[in-house]
Design an enzyme around this catalytic site. Sequence first.
Site, PDB file in Angstrom:
ATOM      1  CD  GLU A  60      -1.699  -2.430   1.341  1.00 13.63           C
ATOM      2  OE1 GLU A  60      -2.431  -3.339   0.917  1.00 13.63           O
ATOM      3  OE2 GLU A  60      -0.629  -2.642   1.967  1.00 13.63           O
ATOM      4  CG  HIS A 130     -11.018  -8.022   5.959  1.00 11.51           C
ATOM      5  ND1 HIS A 130     -10.380  -8.888   6.829  1.00 11.51           N
ATOM      6  CD2 HIS A 130     -10.325  -8.088   4.789  1.00 11.51           C
ATOM      7  CE1 HIS A 130      -9.367  -9.459   6.208  1.00 11.51           C
ATOM      8  NE2 HIS A 130      -9.305  -8.980   4.973  1.00 11.51           N
TER       9      HIS A 130
END
Length: 325
Positions: A60, A130
């Site tokens: 990321e 998540h």
Amino acid sequence: MTKMNMLQAINSALITAMTDDEKVMVFGEDVGHFGGVFRATSNLQQKFGKARCFNTPLTEQGIIGFANGLASHGSVPVAEIQFGDYIFPAFDQIVNETAKFRYRSGGQFTCGTLTIRTPYGGGIAGGLYHSQSPEAFFAHIPGMKVVIPRNPYQAKGLLLASIRDDNPVLFMEPKRLYRASVGEVPEEDYELPLGKAEVVKEGDHITLLAWGAQIEVIEKAAAMAEKDGISCEIIDLRSILPWDAETVCASVKKTGRLLVNHEAPQTGGFASEISATVQERCFLYLESPITRVCGLDTPYPLAHEKEYMPDHLKTYEAIKRCVNF
């Protein structure tokens, strides 16, 4: 107009932007041939080629660093972070480079053409890695915008406006609405204003404020309250940074009460900033304390997800407490 779910609306916005401007490119983890984990980028690589829609390594920090470089050299990158929970390795790039690039160069350079897309929030039994709602972290950063849609129509119009805005934008997509939210969406190009809240429903007794998937929650709570004779005004904030304090305060001055609902934990959540601002500007108009209905101050639980969520029942009870104060 065509019926679309939120994923289809996002895909339509990306196709529109990439067709309109050949400098727009989309990249991230598995976004190419696979279409991303939620399929939001399906068929983009086939339509526009591997030079404009491609996979990146699973890093990321690297994705946003690469995006910053592209944006600073004139490209229009749309970078996908696969889950909002995964954005923290890129936090340094976003905070210290993306948001500050224009300022530290005295306006000579900018990452303003960068849009970062990421799904966020719970409601899909995703557990603690998540399901997080990290919008408040990024609301603390001058130099960028944070935008959150509530339905397919909003998603397409706000995403197109984000891609074309002169500032870097973090576009956060409520993942539990991806396939659950369906509505009429224009096939043609259109934009919705960034930084402007929308009064979804007018009312007289209390202002209910939320964004993203929580708009549906406060709408359900408002419908319950209406049966008790409580008239609720509903506002979708849409942009967290900058946020539309003028619209919110005008509503609170009319109703005399405010309830803010968000899925993120309460402590340090963006409801705190809203509450402080409204208290400063509307103190003499308030009939009761500003109320927050938020997630719990715990890691997002898997087994107790329903208990964690600031649902319509919690919101309805809070409405009654606020009105009967």
